[in-house]
Design an enzyme around this catalytic site. Sequence first.
Site, mmCIF file in Angstrom:
data_model
loop_
_atom_site.group_PDB
_atom_site.id
_atom_site.type_symbol
_atom_site.label_atom_id
_atom_site.label_comp_id
_atom_site.label_asym_id
_atom_site.label_seq_id
_atom_site.Cartn_x
_atom_site.Cartn_y
_atom_site.Cartn_z
ATOM 1 N N LYS A 15 -17.842 3.023 8.218
ATOM 2 C CA LYS A 15 -17.465 3.420 6.860
ATOM 3 C C LYS A 15 -16.048 2.935 6.604
ATOM 4 O O LYS A 15 -15.076 3.488 7.126
ATOM 5 C CB LYS A 15 -17.499 4.940 6.691
ATOM 6 C CG LYS A 15 -17.318 5.378 5.228
ATOM 7 C CD LYS A 15 -16.770 6.768 5.093
ATOM 8 C CE LYS A 15 -15.266 6.810 5.136
ATOM 9 N NZ LYS A 15 -14.605 6.142 3.967
ATOM 10 N N GLU B 74 -6.602 6.839 16.005
ATOM 11 C CA GLU B 74 -5.290 6.236 15.755
ATOM 12 C C GLU B 74 -4.799 6.820 14.450
ATOM 13 O O GLU B 74 -5.361 6.551 13.389
ATOM 14 C CB GLU B 74 -5.406 4.706 15.694
ATOM 15 C CG GLU B 74 -4.072 4.003 15.998
ATOM 16 C CD GLU B 74 -3.265 3.676 14.757
ATOM 17 O OE1 GLU B 74 -2.684 4.622 14.179
ATOM 18 O OE2 GLU B 74 -3.210 2.509 14.379
ATOM 19 N N CYS C 158 0.844 1.374 9.702
ATOM 20 C CA CYS C 158 0.983 2.522 10.605
ATOM 21 C C CYS C 158 2.176 2.372 11.532
ATOM 22 O O CYS C 158 2.775 3.356 11.954
ATOM 23 C CB CYS C 158 -0.298 2.725 11.400
ATOM 24 S SG CYS C 158 -0.788 1.315 12.409
ATOM 25 N N GLU D 264 5.130 10.683 7.701
ATOM 26 C CA GLU D 264 4.784 9.294 7.429
ATOM 27 C C GLU D 264 4.655 9.074 5.925
ATOM 28 O O GLU D 264 3.818 9.686 5.267
ATOM 29 C CB GLU D 264 3.462 8.953 8.126
ATOM 30 C CG GLU D 264 3.117 7.484 8.098
ATOM 31 C CD GLU D 264 1.861 7.176 8.903
ATOM 32 O OE1 GLU D 264 1.817 6.108 9.522
ATOM 33 O OE2 GLU D 264 0.933 8.001 8.899
#
Length: 510
Positions: free
Chosen positions: A187, A262, A301, A404
């Site tokens: 997906k 991750e 990331c 983040e």
Amino acid sequence: MFRERKARREVSAQQTIHVDGEWRNALDGSTREILDPAEARPFTVVAEGGADDADAAIDAARRAFDEGPWPTTPVAERAALLRRVADLLVRDREELGLLESRDAGKTVEEGRVDVDCVADAFRYFADLVIGEGPGRVVDAGSDTVHSTVVHEPVGVCAMITPWNYPLLQASWKIAPALAAGNTFVIKPSEITPLTTVALIRLLEEAGLPAGVANIVTGPGHTVGARFAEHPDVDLISFTGGLISGTKVAQAAAVGVKKVALELGGKNPNVVFADACSTDEAFDTAVDQALNAAFIHSGQVCSAGGRLIIEESVRERFVAELARRAGQIRLGRGTADGVECGPLVSQQQLDKTEGYVASALAEGAVLRSGGKRPAPSEVRPAEGYFYEPTVLDRCHREMRVVREEVFGPVLTVETFTTEDEALALANDTEYGLAGAVWTSDGSKARRMARRMRHGTVWINDFHPYLPQAEWGGFGKSGVGRELGPTGLAEYRETKHIYQNLDPRPVRWFAG
């Protein structure tokens, strides 16, 4: 603000769900508009799958694994298919690079580089499996025992990938999974699904048997959730945000599935004064700090969004950094001369603005950016653009330093000693990547050994190698992608012990 929504019914949707070798629409007929983030306008429509589509895809992958030829296909044939896929990627480089640019907002050149990296990943895992032996012989201490450790595919692998590097992140999962002999369902992000769909078409063209590769385009709360909880899924690999990753892990725990996560990072870029001792070294360190923070508008990331710089060079360094950040050419990724594209969605733009506002309220000093740019010929007013932003005088208690951002925002912290620099670099819940800049080799090695991050660069930022593992410590996730460990994630290890001279044990007297 970007919202999940159904496309107008009069618009014909692409068949972007692939199950058991057939392209189809969603079972309930739902569709989704895909927006060009440079213009905030839809440019295509895709199928919007749901839980029933996920079930159908998983059923197909289960049958293909249990009854199909792929898990027992000789390693040489699997490797040859992966190499064919790499060749097809090279053939379609321009088309795929342009599609990635339009879908995710990055520049076309970034899209082309992504395609090159994807081809490299397929070739690497092809070479890795073809170079392996039949198994590891274990010395059992007896001439009458033959003992080996072998590796077998896990089974049905469910993959959920993020919106920032759709094609690249898909390849990091698909290539090792296929090399190991698994079947899979994937997906992609509902925001940026197009290049993953294109990759499945290339797998089909390369000759992958029906049912081995299945894709369901749709949202995470239905398709992704079903992937994580389905009893016929043996492994789930997720790349994305911490909150969603935690939900995936919780759902997978019920079935005791293998899980690889991750979950991003808050990555320090530590610059010592001795790395700026000459004009050339200073220029290089500033240039790399810009690259660390602002490539793909910071939607990476491993983005070096935390500049941690020695106090003695802070003012000169930050002044030059801010000046150059203000000259970065923003615009549509397909336009000539553009260096940085838009954010991927209105939601991401709003989030970035919120982080900057909170930082300024908490005492940060704005040195550049901090707002949406004026529209231009290459920068439509409706696009999700935000200026590269440098925030000076930041500290660890600020949200923008702890969390983040996933936007073009660079925070600046300072230190005076090596121990203080190390403490700041490790003062994060994440641990994906970080860098240290110094001309002192001993200092560089000390810092690299003590930094609690999965990748540490010395006098560089961002490069990765398909043959080296990628992943993080702490809340950056569990498991690794790429390298031999990335292949091992998609395997089960089995010990086969053969007694060549069986005799009665006589444990029981009888």
